[in-house]
Enzyme design. Structure first.
Site, mmCIF file in Angstrom:
data_model
loop_
_atom_site.group_PDB
_atom_site.id
_atom_site.type_symbol
_atom_site.label_atom_id
_atom_site.label_comp_id
_atom_site.label_asym_id
_atom_site.label_seq_id
_atom_site.Cartn_x
_atom_site.Cartn_y
_atom_site.Cartn_z
ATOM 1 C CD GLU A 57 -3.417 -7.365 2.306
ATOM 2 O OE1 GLU A 57 -4.093 -7.617 3.321
ATOM 3 O OE2 GLU A 57 -3.005 -6.220 2.045
ATOM 4 C CD GLU A 72 0.487 -5.741 5.705
ATOM 5 O OE1 GLU A 72 -0.086 -5.793 4.606
ATOM 6 O OE2 GLU A 72 1.136 -6.708 6.191
ATOM 7 N N GLY A 85 0.171 -5.138 0.757
ATOM 8 C CA GLY A 85 -0.908 -5.055 -0.223
ATOM 9 C C GLY A 85 -0.536 -5.676 -1.553
ATOM 10 C CB ALA A 142 -0.906 -0.008 1.225
#
Length: 261
Positions: free
Chosen positions: A115, A135, A112, A69
């Site tokens: 993911e 994270e 991310g 992210a």
């Protein structure tokens, strides 16, 4: 905005039936900004309604699939950066893309980025790729599906280890755990992904979508409900022109030509 005016997603037709989508924020290590996710979702929406596209390959560049992210966005906007409805909608569009989707992962695939790769139906990894959910090292936890998808794919112990330590696993470990189906030299990952896409694109497209939907049901439902999804899907497959063509070609000892009908 993308200040250097480079497209955030590079779309290329590799075969008439194969679409290659490359994440393209090299200076930011392909960090998943809301804008990049929206572009990716738009590209997949277009591919969804384009009957000529039978399989999509998703890649980063040689060095990085995606570092995760966009931390700057999260620093500026806090949780709102993740909960932004347009960003959520983009993730949902990617997650529900009905056609076969292959992730070709080279280099760094973090947070991310992992993911996102887990939303693909097939993941291929380079020998030197590094996969992690780091994270926790910045004081948060995965928020785009890893606590659920990673756990369903690799099991509780490895998912807990990855999420609680934030430490990476090797490509070899990823294959052993069922996170990826093949590990290849970095220079061969994209070629192999396109080769698999080519095979898939010669198969009956409706049957491929029904099969994808049925396998996904295995992660969403108890066995009895999943079997019911499969039964409905195979029943529908028998109503298609492609079923008649496939079986005729088999008995006539020739290659089938599937229309997607």
């Amino acid at each position: 905005m993308n200040h250097d005016s480079r497209p955030l997603i590079i779309a290329e037709r590799r075969d008439p039936a194969i679409l290659l989508l490359r994440l393209n924020r090299p200076a930011q290590r392909n960090a998943l900004s809301a804008a990049l996710l929206c572009r990716l979702a738009n590209a997949l929406s277009a591919a969804r309604s384009d009957e000529s596209v039978r399989c999509v390959v998703l890649s980063g560049d040689e060095r990085v699939f995606s570092a995760g992210a966009d931390i700057k966005e999260m620093q500026q906007h806090g949780f709102e950066a993740l909960s932004d409805p347009t960003r959520q909608d983009a993730w949902d569009i990617i997650a529900t893309f009905p056609k076969p989707l292959i992730a070709a992962v080279r280099g760094v695939c973090l947070g991310g980025g992992l993911e996102l790769a887990m939303l693909a139906d097939i993941m291929l990894v380079a020998e030197d790729s590094v996969l992690a959910q780091p994270e926790i090292t910045i004081g948060i936890m995965p928020g785009d599906g890893a606590t659920q998808r990673l756990t369903r794919i690799v099991g509780k112990s490895l998912a807990m280890q990855m999420v609680l330590t934030g430490e990476p696993i090797s490509a070899e470990r990823a294959v052993a755990a069922g996170l990826a189906s093949e590990m290849l030299p970095a220079s061969e990952v994209l070629g192999r992904a396109l080769a698999i896409a080519r095979v898939i694109s010669t198969r009956a497209p409706v049957a491929a979508q029904l099969a994808k939907e049925s396998i996904q049901a295995a992660y969403e439902t108890p066995l009895s409900a999943g079997l019911a999804v499969e039964r409905r899907a195979i029943q529908y497959a028998f109503t298609t022109d492609d079923q008649k063509e496939g079986m005729a070609a088999f008995t006539e000892k020739r290659q089938p030509v599937f229309s997607g009908r």
